[in-house]
Structures are given as C-alpha cells and as structure tokens.
Design an enzyme around this catalytic site. Structure first.
Site, short mmCIF file in Angstrom:
data_model
loop_
_atom_site.label_atom_id
_atom_site.label_comp_id
_atom_site.label_asym_id
_atom_site.label_seq_id
_atom_site.Cartn_x
_atom_site.Cartn_y
_atom_site.Cartn_z
N SER A 1 7.30 -3.66 7.25
CA SER A 1 7.71 -2.62 5.99
C SER A 1 8.71 -4.29 5.54
O SER A 1 9.78 -4.63 6.40
CB SER A 1 8.21 -1.44 5.57
OG SER A 1 9.06 -1.51 4.27
N GLY B 1 15.91 -0.65 3.33
CA GLY B 1 15.66 1.47 3.61
C GLY B 1 14.90 2.77 3.68
O GLY B 1 15.11 2.55 5.32
N GLU C 1 -1.27 -8.06 0.01
CA GLU C 1 -1.84 -6.93 -0.98
C GLU C 1 -2.67 -5.18 -0.84
O GLU C 1 -3.38 -5.07 -0.14
CB GLU C 1 -3.20 -8.06 -2.64
CG GLU C 1 -2.34 -7.76 -2.94
CD GLU C 1 -3.76 -8.46 -4.31
OE1 GLU C 1 -4.00 -7.95 -5.00
OE2 GLU C 1 -4.45 -9.31 -4.10
N ASP D 1 2.06 4.44 4.03
CA ASP D 1 2.84 4.37 2.30
C ASP D 1 2.12 6.12 1.17
O ASP D 1 2.17 6.42 2.36
CB ASP D 1 0.62 3.33 2.22
CG ASP D 1 0.73 3.64 0.98
OD1 ASP D 1 1.32 2.23 0.25
OD2 ASP D 1 0.05 3.98 0.05
N SER D 2 2.99 5.66 0.62
CA SER D 2 3.04 7.33 0.02
C SER D 2 2.80 7.36 -1.70
O SER D 2 3.05 6.44 -1.89
CB SER D 2 3.91 7.34 0.79
OG SER D 2 5.28 6.64 0.35
N PHE E 1 15.39 9.41 -4.31
CA PHE E 1 14.72 8.57 -5.21
C PHE E 1 13.09 8.59 -5.93
O PHE E 1 12.74 9.40 -5.65
CB PHE E 1 15.23 6.89 -4.34
CG PHE E 1 13.74 8.15 -3.22
CD1 PHE E 1 13.37 7.98 -2.53
CD2 PHE E 1 11.92 6.89 -3.66
CE1 PHE E 1 12.67 8.67 -1.35
CE2 PHE E 1 11.32 6.96 -2.35
CZ PHE E 1 10.95 7.83 -1.21
N ASP F 1 11.01 12.51 -6.84
CA ASP F 1 12.04 13.46 -6.64
C ASP F 1 12.93 14.52 -7.53
O ASP F 1 12.55 15.37 -7.44
CB ASP F 1 13.38 13.10 -5.78
CG ASP F 1 12.88 12.48 -4.35
OD1 ASP F 1 11.84 13.45 -3.98
OD2 ASP F 1 14.44 11.75 -3.88
N LYS G 1 15.50 18.01 2.75
CA LYS G 1 14.67 16.98 2.68
C LYS G 1 14.14 16.48 3.69
O LYS G 1 12.40 16.66 3.22
CB LYS G 1 14.96 16.23 1.02
CG LYS G 1 13.15 15.57 0.88
CD LYS G 1 13.75 14.05 -0.30
CE LYS G 1 12.67 13.08 -0.34
NZ LYS G 1 11.94 11.75 -1.13
N ARG H 1 6.98 12.67 4.87
CA ARG H 1 7.46 11.78 5.82
C ARG H 1 7.40 12.18 6.97
O ARG H 1 6.93 11.83 7.55
CB ARG H 1 8.54 11.00 5.34
CG ARG H 1 8.55 9.23 5.72
CD ARG H 1 9.01 8.76 4.71
NE ARG H 1 8.51 8.31 3.71
CZ ARG H 1 8.61 8.81 2.60
NH1 ARG H 1 10.01 9.68 2.19
NH2 ARG H 1 8.39 8.22 1.25
#
Ligand code: IMP
Length: 208
Positions: free
Chosen positions: A23, A27, A55, A84-85, A167, A170, A190, A196
């Site tokens: 990544s 963050g 990509e 990936d989320s 973020f 949420d 959370k 996650r």
C-alpha cells in the site's frame, strides 16, 4: 485467479522476517503494522521500496487484494500483504462495493458518495437499508503461493450521516447490535468489530 474460488485447504505459515505491505497509504500501513505486532515481522511498505501501484482491475475484493499483493511480491522478491475493502448496499446490488473509493471521485468527497447512495435508495420503493463492509486480505509469496481471507461486518444505513470520527462511509453505517454509527463510535471500539478486524483475526489465526 485463486480469489474466484475457495480458500485452499493447506495454509502456509508466514515465517518471521521481512514483509511488504502493498500500500502507498501511510495510514493504512501504520494500522496494518500495528495489527501485525508481536509476530517477528520486519514490515516495509511498497512506497518505501518505490514499487508502482497496480491498477485495480479485479471484479471482487479478493481479486483486487490478490493482484496488489502479487505485484509487490513479484517485484520485491519478498512475501507481501495487501487489502481491499468497501461498502456493499444490499438494495443497490452490492454497490458501491469494489468501487467504494472511486464513488468519492478525485477529490475524495465521501459526503458526495453518501448522497449518491441516498439518491439511489430514494429511487427504489421500500428499499432495504441493510449494508455490510467487506475487507479482503491477500498474502502472496514470490514463488506464486497466495493465501486470502475475507472479513465482514453487517449493519444498517442511516440518513443523515452522523459523527466525524473514522473515515469514508463511517458516518452512515450503524453496525448490527449498536445505535452509534462507525463515525460516532470510539475508534478503538470500531477496530474490534470492523470488517478489517474480522479479516485480520482470521489471518493471524491461520498463518502464525
Ligand atoms: P481501498 O483502499 O481500495 O480498499 O478502498 C476502500 C474504500 O472503501 C475506502 O476509500 C472507503 O471509501 C471504503 N471503506 C473501507 N473500509 C471502510 C471503513 O472502515 N469505514 C468507512 N469506509 C470504508
């Protein structure tokens, strides 16, 4: 692609040593590094290694996580982990799903992305407000082996959005069994019930 089928039966263990976090988001790298603490891993990010970002051409969360992990493992010669989320809204056939980040546009305007969901729901009579977040994790080795895990948290969408913690989507998501949105909730809380957290629990139980 292995993401299209079932998780292979024989899970490969992740030995202590270097692991690339595939990544370029500092963050995300920080959060993943914290989740992996205590397992003897020397974590390095794709950005630190100057690896290009592939990509996201997959059609599932797992496929996109896998292609990011695969690319980083191939280029670095090290095991690599990617995630990936996104948010899936039942009444919208699972949208925005893998396009969750893209619905917010170049300016990453999630207020606009949440309004887009509301507009689409308003156009469907009696639309269900059920939704879930998904997080797929893929762990790829340079020899081509890959393990993947998919976490999920179910909930309901509220309007208008509430809370300025967290973020993305949420502020519109109330997880089942709670009354606060992810945007109102204490973020440590959370992180114990999120998609996650679910995916990482599965991975830690399997590969360490
Ligand atoms: P990714 O970085 O390609 O996995 O994009 C994930 C996108 O899904 C983010 O930009 C958010 O829009 C959304 N998303 C994923 N996880 C969460 C979450 O925990 N809360 C809110 N939005 C999320």
């Amino acid at each position: 692609m292995s993401g299209e089928g079932d998780q292979p039966q024989a899970i490969r263990k992740l030995a202590p040593g270097k692991l690339v976090i595939a990544s370029h988001n500092p963050g995300k790298v920080r959060e993943i590094t914290a989740l992996l603490e205590g397992h003897g891993l020397d974590v390095v990010s794709a950005a630190e290694l100057d690896l290009p970002e592939p990509e996201e051409t997959g059609t599932t969360f797992v496929a996109n996580a896998e292609l990011k992990a695969r690319a980083a493992a191939d280029l670095s010669g090290l095991p690599a982990l990617a995630d990936d989320s996104g948010l899936c809204v039942e009444a919208l056939g699972g949208d925005p799903g893998i396009f969750s980040a893209r619905w917010a546009g170049e300016s990453k305007d999630f207020g606009e992305a949440m309004r887009r969901i509301e507009t689409k729901l308003a156009a469907i009579e009696g639309a269900s407000r059920t939704a879930h977040f998904v997080c797929a994790l893929a762990l790829a080795w340079p020899d081509g082996h890959v393990e993947w895990f998919e976490g999920r948290v179910d909930g309901t969408l509220v309007s208008p959005p509430r809370g300025d913690r967290g973020f993305g989507y949420d502020p519109m998501f109330v997880p089942d069994g709670r009354t606060e949105t992810f945007g109102e909730m204490d973020q440590d809380e959370k992180h114990t019930i999120s998609h996650r957290a679910d995916a990482f629990r599965q991975m830690v139980a399997a590969v360490f």
